[in-house]
Design an enzyme around this catalytic site. Structure first.
Site, PDB file in Angstrom:
ATOM      1  N   GLY A   1      -5.616  -0.332   0.616  1.00 20.26           N
ATOM      2  CA  GLY A   1      -4.152   0.995   0.600  1.00 20.26           C
ATOM      3  C   GLY A   1      -3.585   0.609  -0.666  1.00 20.26           C
ATOM      4  O   GLY A   1      -3.538  -0.034  -1.204  1.00 20.26           O
ATOM      5  N   THR A   2      -3.248   1.841  -1.527  1.00 19.25           N
ATOM      6  CA  THR A   2      -2.328   1.252  -2.365  1.00 19.25           C
ATOM      7  C   THR A   2      -0.772   1.786  -2.341  1.00 19.25           C
ATOM      8  O   THR A   2       0.123   0.391  -1.628  1.00 19.25           O
ATOM      9  CB  THR A   2      -2.991   2.232  -3.089  1.00 19.25           C
ATOM     10  OG1 THR A   2      -2.928   3.330  -3.511  1.00 19.25           O
ATOM     11  CG2 THR A   2      -4.431   1.324  -3.921  1.00 19.25           C
ATOM     12  N   THR A   3      -0.374   3.276  -2.470  1.00 24.15           N
ATOM     13  CA  THR A   3       1.497   2.744  -2.416  1.00 24.15           C
ATOM     14  C   THR A   3       1.767   3.761  -1.181  1.00 24.15           C
ATOM     15  O   THR A   3       1.218   4.438  -1.072  1.00 24.15           O
ATOM     16  CB  THR A   3       1.684   4.343  -3.834  1.00 24.15           C
ATOM     17  OG1 THR A   3       0.867   3.370  -5.162  1.00 24.15           O
ATOM     18  CG2 THR A   3       3.001   4.063  -3.929  1.00 24.15           C
TER      19      THR A   3
END
Lengths: 293, 280
Positions: free
Chosen positions: B51-53
């Site tokens: 998952g990123t931001t």
């Protein structure tokens, strides 16, 4: 070496049951009552910290009377079981039936094992469903017997007297305020003298299916309880007359003993059924007898 | 698993102990704890979805947490509608960046941990207490972090004592740091934080604060390939959680859509988003 006295298994079980019942009878009563939007719990409890009613899981609650340390231990085990199941499966897979079964097995095993003292507790496991018809209330006694109760259940000292009062006034689909008033009045009718219980003597909580949160259990604070109760007046006069009439009429030994052992002082040996020789070990679980156990 | 052969509650359930679900699992069913598993050798970071931001920002009376919807696996987009922002309990929110599988498991365990404590003790943990429990959870995951399966959460909640929102960030070793005003974690966090610096003001309203969070996510997606921007074709928009004195609330899909559409329309005029003055 002395030869131990022979004690028949019936006598042994009866003694253990009497022991447990006496312990429970000392306690003040607790009520679970189905109302239109859920299940209401009302317990007479002067302690604001030591709870008789508690949350187990999203739609499940626990109520108990008897020895605090014993039922508190059962409550914690129930929360652990529910959280463990919910974590390893899914929140929807935590059911009241599974928990009630685990409690029944535990209570039953302890009751019939010679090495352990029977637990002096009676507990309720309640679970709300999508509608009134899907609600479940399980009532468990010290010996592990389990009953599936509809409408309302009463446990504790003067359970029979209180249940009788509720039975006379309970209607299905009752509102929360109505159910609360009924339960508080019923707790006050646990003896010959009618008591008016004040909010600080009560512990009240609901499983409310209209709550938007996943967890449906909610305690009702003393202030909001006072608010709800002030909107309805206790049905003192009529009920007092009622109960007088009942005790006047009641000439059977049963009802006289009910009326007699309501007082605080005699509470110790009060609602215990006289141990007649053929008395069942546990209270009967007769579905035809529409009085809850 | 949960009761012995007789159906009786296992001894461990009836043994007095602490109020921590994690500690109970460690004693009774350690295999259910994420940090107790052995893995193969080497760096696994490009083999599993990440998952990123995530961004979080406070406003008077509460805090907002928002996350983009993309999970990546190396150069592949593993998922376009993953959710990374969750309620931790009624008055706090938790989100993660990093290994998605462990992140989701960690969030579930954290949620149970807080609820378990609340039920056993009859009282909720303080916000700092919750933040510290999350530290302990991350620390348990350290061996996996060393192999590239890092989970870096962001925790935010409403603090009854100061009547406002607070934000906590973490490092992979469980270090816990309180952040003021706003923070961001994940691969696009540098860009998001840059945008937040220019757009954030202390007196933002709840909905303006949500817009600022969304703008910063759009900026992150603009420069970071692993962060997903608003998907205008599929109408997949960031998850925005708000925590105030009234508890946790996820902004409804249509409210977020309206905020995104407004920001998107503005970017048709100026693709870099709102401009900040050079001296004001």
């Amino acid at each position: 070496m002395s030869v131990p006295f022979y004690v028949s298994p019936e006598q042994l079980m009866r003694d253990r049951a009497d022991f447990a019942r006496k312990g429970i009878a000392k306690g003040r009563s607790a009520i679970a009552l189905q109302y239109a939007d859920g299940i209401l719990f009302v317990a007479e409890n002067r302690s604001p910290a030591l709870h008789k009613v508690a949350e187990i899981y999203d739609r499940m609650a626990f109520a108990a009377v008897g020895r605090y340390n014993e039922f508190e231990n059962l409550r914690i085990a129930g929360v652990r079981l529910a959280d463990m199941r919910g974590y390893s499966y899914d929140r929807r897979d935590v059911t009241g039936r599974a928990l009630a079964n685990a409690y029944a097995q535990t209570l039953g095993a302890i009751f019939s094992s010679g090495g352990e003292k029977p637990l002096e507790v009676e507990i309720l496991v309640a679970e709300i469903g999508a509608g009134v018809a899907d609600d479940q209330i399980y009532r468990l006694t010290y010996d592990g017997s389990i009953a599936d109760v509809r409408g309302y259940a009463v446990m504790g000292g003067a359970a029979d007297t209180v249940a009788e009062y509720i039975g006379e006034h309970y209607t299905e689909g009752i509102s929360l305020a109505g159910a609360l008033r009924l339960a508080v009045d019923a707790l006050g009718h646990d003896g010959t003298e009618v008591r008016e219980l004040t909010p600080d003597q009560l512990e009240v909580a609901v499983l409310d299916r209209t709550r938007t949160q996943v967890r449906k259990f909610k305690r009702i604070s003393e202030e909001s309880l006072a608010g709800i109760l002030s909107e309805s007046s206790p049905a003192v006069d009529e009920k007092a007359a009622d109960s007088d009439a009942v005790s006047d009429e009641g000439s059977s030994p049963d009802s006289t003993s009910d009326a007699g052992d309501s007082g605080e002082s005699s509470a110790g040996d009060a609602p215990v059924a006289p141990p007649a020789d053929d008395a069942p070990v546990a209270p009967p679980e007769d579905p035809d007898d529409d009085r809850p156990l | 698993m949960t009761s012995d052969a007789s159906g009786r509650l296992p001894e461990a359930f009836l043994t007095p102990g602490g109020s921590s679900f994690m500690d109970f699992l460690a004693g009774h069913a350690p295999d259910l704890l994420p940090g107790r598993r052995s893995l193969g050798q080497g760096d696994l970071s490009s083999e599993v979805p990440h998952g990123t931001t995530i961004v979080a920002a406070t406003f008077p009376g509460g805090v907002i947490m928002a996350g983009d919807r993309r999970a990546t696996m190396g150069n592949i987009i593993a998922q376009r509608d993953i959710e990374k922002v969750f309620p931790a309990d009624e008055y706090s929110a938790v989100a993660f960046a990093g290994s998605a599988g462990f992140g989701i498991e960690m969030v579930r365990l954290f949620q149970v941990e807080l609820e378990h404590y609340e039920k056993l003790e009859g009282a909720t943990l303080s916000l700092d207490g919750k933040a510290n429990r999350l530290s302990a959870l991350i620390r348990g995951n350290l061996p996996m972090a060393m192999q590239g399966l890092t989970v870096v959460p962001l925790f935010a909640g409403y603090d009854e004592d100061i009547k406002g929102g607070r934000i906590f960030s973490y490092d992979p070793t469980g270090g816990r740091y309180e952040e003021t005003h706003f923070y961001s974690v994940g691969s696009g966090s540098l860009f998001a934080r840059g945008a937040l610096k220019k757009l954030y003001r202390e007196d933002l309203s709840e909905s303006d604060c949500a817009t600022v969070a969304i703008q910063s996510l759009i900026d992150a997606a603009d420069d970071d390939s692993a962060t997903g921007g608003p998907d205008m074709l599929r109408r997949i928009f960031p998850v925005v959680g708000v925590v105030t004195a009234d508890g946790y609330r996820r902004l409804p899909e249509d409210e977020v859509a309206a905020l995104v559409d407004a920001a998107w329309a503005q970017r048709h005029e100026r693709p870099d988003g709102p401009a900040a003055g050079s001296l004001t």
